[in-house]
Write a protein that holds these residues in place. Structure first.
Motif, short mmCIF file in Angstrom:
data_model
loop_
_atom_site.label_atom_id
_atom_site.label_comp_id
_atom_site.label_asym_id
_atom_site.label_seq_id
_atom_site.Cartn_x
_atom_site.Cartn_y
_atom_site.Cartn_z
N ALA A 151 22.87 27.82 20.60
CA ALA A 151 23.11 28.51 21.87
C ALA A 151 23.35 30.00 21.63
N ALA A 152 22.26 30.73 21.34
CA ALA A 152 22.39 32.16 21.02
C ALA A 152 22.19 33.07 22.22
N ASP A 153 22.06 32.50 23.43
CA ASP A 153 22.10 33.32 24.65
C ASP A 153 23.56 33.40 25.05
N THR A 154 24.29 34.28 24.38
CA THR A 154 25.75 34.35 24.55
C THR A 154 26.16 35.32 25.66
N PHE A 155 25.17 35.91 26.34
CA PHE A 155 25.47 36.86 27.40
C PHE A 155 26.01 36.16 28.64
N ARG A 156 25.53 34.92 28.87
CA ARG A 156 25.96 34.15 30.04
C ARG A 156 26.68 32.88 29.59
N ALA A 157 27.88 32.69 30.07
CA ALA A 157 28.61 31.46 29.75
C ALA A 157 27.83 30.24 30.26
N ALA A 158 27.19 30.40 31.41
CA ALA A 158 26.44 29.29 32.01
C ALA A 158 25.31 28.83 31.10
N ALA A 159 24.70 29.77 30.37
CA ALA A 159 23.59 29.41 29.48
C ALA A 159 24.08 28.49 28.36
N ILE A 160 25.26 28.81 27.82
CA ILE A 160 25.83 28.00 26.73
C ILE A 160 26.19 26.61 27.26
N ASP A 161 26.85 26.59 28.41
CA ASP A 161 27.29 25.30 28.99
C ASP A 161 26.09 24.44 29.39
N GLN A 162 25.05 25.09 29.93
CA GLN A 162 23.86 24.36 30.35
C GLN A 162 23.17 23.73 29.14
N LEU A 163 23.10 24.48 28.03
CA LEU A 163 22.47 23.95 26.82
C LEU A 163 23.30 22.79 26.25
N GLN A 164 24.63 22.91 26.37
CA GLN A 164 25.52 21.82 25.91
C GLN A 164 25.24 20.53 26.70
N ILE A 165 25.05 20.69 28.02
CA ILE A 165 24.76 19.52 28.86
C ILE A 165 23.46 18.85 28.40
N ARG A 176 27.33 26.30 18.82
CA ARG A 176 27.67 27.26 19.87
C ARG A 176 28.93 28.03 19.49
N GLN A 177 29.08 29.20 20.09
CA GLN A 177 30.32 29.98 19.98
C GLN A 177 30.72 30.37 21.40
N ASN A 178 31.70 31.24 21.51
CA ASN A 178 32.15 31.67 22.84
C ASN A 178 31.18 32.66 23.46
N MET A 179 31.25 32.78 24.78
CA MET A 179 30.48 33.79 25.49
C MET A 179 30.82 35.17 24.92
N GLY A 180 29.81 36.00 24.74
CA GLY A 180 30.03 37.34 24.21
C GLY A 180 29.98 37.42 22.69
N SER A 181 29.84 36.26 22.02
CA SER A 181 29.72 36.26 20.56
C SER A 181 28.41 36.92 20.15
N ASP A 182 28.30 37.28 18.88
CA ASP A 182 27.08 37.90 18.37
C ASP A 182 25.98 36.83 18.29
N PRO A 183 24.88 37.00 19.02
CA PRO A 183 23.80 36.00 19.00
C PRO A 183 23.27 35.72 17.59
N ALA A 184 23.18 36.77 16.77
CA ALA A 184 22.68 36.60 15.41
C ALA A 184 23.60 35.69 14.60
N SER A 185 24.90 35.80 14.84
CA SER A 185 25.88 34.95 14.16
C SER A 185 25.68 33.48 14.53
N VAL A 186 25.41 33.23 15.82
CA VAL A 186 25.15 31.85 16.28
C VAL A 186 23.89 31.32 15.62
N ALA A 187 22.83 32.15 15.57
CA ALA A 187 21.57 31.73 14.96
C ALA A 187 21.76 31.41 13.47
N PHE A 188 22.53 32.24 12.80
CA PHE A 188 22.81 32.03 11.36
C PHE A 188 23.54 30.70 11.15
#
Length: 317
Positions: A151-165, A176-188
């Motif tokens: 879940a590297a679309d960290t700009f929107r909380a809804a994107a992370i939650d939707q992918l979790q569903i 996944r990480q929290n909203m606003g996290s570094d997308p590259a960090s999530v991808a890594f």
């Protein structure tokens, strides 16, 4: 013509036929009016046909190619009846698309020489990006692959939650990480997790905003660079998701994203809710980027591998 052989199962073909129903009905109602009272394909019929193809979101450049091909047939046959026009259109559009080295797959497969196979997904918010990822995960899992989502679309909380569903629904792991996290960090983290789990496929959801191309470009470049610390040749595919119901706007998004990053394949969604299905023909022809998947319904099974021959067969049936 040999283009139109039985490729999909009858169930898949029925879903495709149903998904393209609005586009087909719209196209043929216009075509019927265009040839009313005409027995042969003449200049007036061709002018009307050109207008119909453009208004069906096939795109001007692709429309002109199709018209040129039909004019050639008219010149060769001297007398071409309007009752043959549907079959000719079908053959010439299939012929045009056959010049593109893509759109011949029938199953959800990946190259066997890359493990994990890393698929990075891009597209603006609202095009069905996260839903497409969920449906892809379902199809790949069903095909026997081990899938991990990131879940590297960290700009929107809804994107992370939707992918979790979707991950929960399909039964695949998600990083996944929290909203606003570094997308590259999530991808890594996702790639490290996938390697540890011996996964076959990693699907990374990324930022869905285009208002600042430079920021988007920098972000996607950073995500790629960081992923390559774990998997040297990642990503193996950059999939751009486009909303087919937006017609010409989908062309514009394709242009913008191909400037921002190297897009290697396309998914065109929401074709069932629109009369703009012709956009798939135009996008396939104009961008020379393979359309790999199409969305033809809301069900989890309604994301299909794009096969150009089956598509044309359904559109002009």
């Amino acid at each position: 013509m040999s283009f139109f052989k039985k490729i999909f199962s009858s169930e898949k073909k029925q879903t495709l036929d149903k998904g393209l129903e609005k586009s087909k009905t719209n196209f043929f109602s216009k075509l019927t009016k265009a040839v009313a009272g005409k027995s042969k394909v003449d200049d007036e019929v061709l002018d009307n046909l050109e207008e119909i193809l453009v208004s069906s979101d096939v795109g001007v450049n692709t429309t002109l190619k199709i018209i040129t091909r039909i004019e050639k047939r008219v010149a060769e046959d001297k007398f071409l009846g309007t009752d043959e026009l549907n079959q000719i259109l079908r053959e010439e559009i299939a012929g045009l698309l056959s010049e593109i080295d893509a759109g011949e797959a029938t199953e959800f497969v990946i190259p066997i020489n890359s493990k994990p196979y890393v698929l990075m997904v891009v597209g603006v918010n609202g095009v069905g990006k996260t839903t497409t990822i969920g449906k892809l995960a379902f199809q790949f899992k069903k095909a026997g692959f081990k899938v991990v989502l990131g879940a590297a679309d960290t700009f929107r909380a809804a994107a992370i939650d939707q992918l979790q569903i979707w991950a929960d629904r399909v039964g695949v792991p998600i990083v996944r990480q929290n909203m606003g996290s570094d997308p590259a960090s999530v991808a890594f983290d996702t790639l490290q997790s996938a390697v540890a789990q011996n996964a076959d496929i990693v699907i990374i959801d990324t930022a869905g905003r285009l208002h600042n191309k430079i920021n988007l470009m920098n972000e996607l470049t950073k995500v790629k660079r960081v992923m390559q610390k774990v998997v040297a040749d990642a990503p193996h595919d950059v999939l751009l998701v486009l909303d087919g119901s937006t017609g010409q706007n989908a062309f514009e998004q394709a242009k913008q994203f191909t400037v921002a990053t190297e897009v290697t394949s396309l998914a065109v969604t929401k074709l069932d809710g629109t009369a703009k299905g012709g956009v798939v023909i135009g996008i396939s022809d104009q961008f020379k980027i393979p359309v790999k998947y199409i969305g033809v319904g809301e069900g989890i099974e309604d994301l299909q591998v794009f096969n150009k021959y089956e598509f044309v067969d359904s559109f002009f049936k």
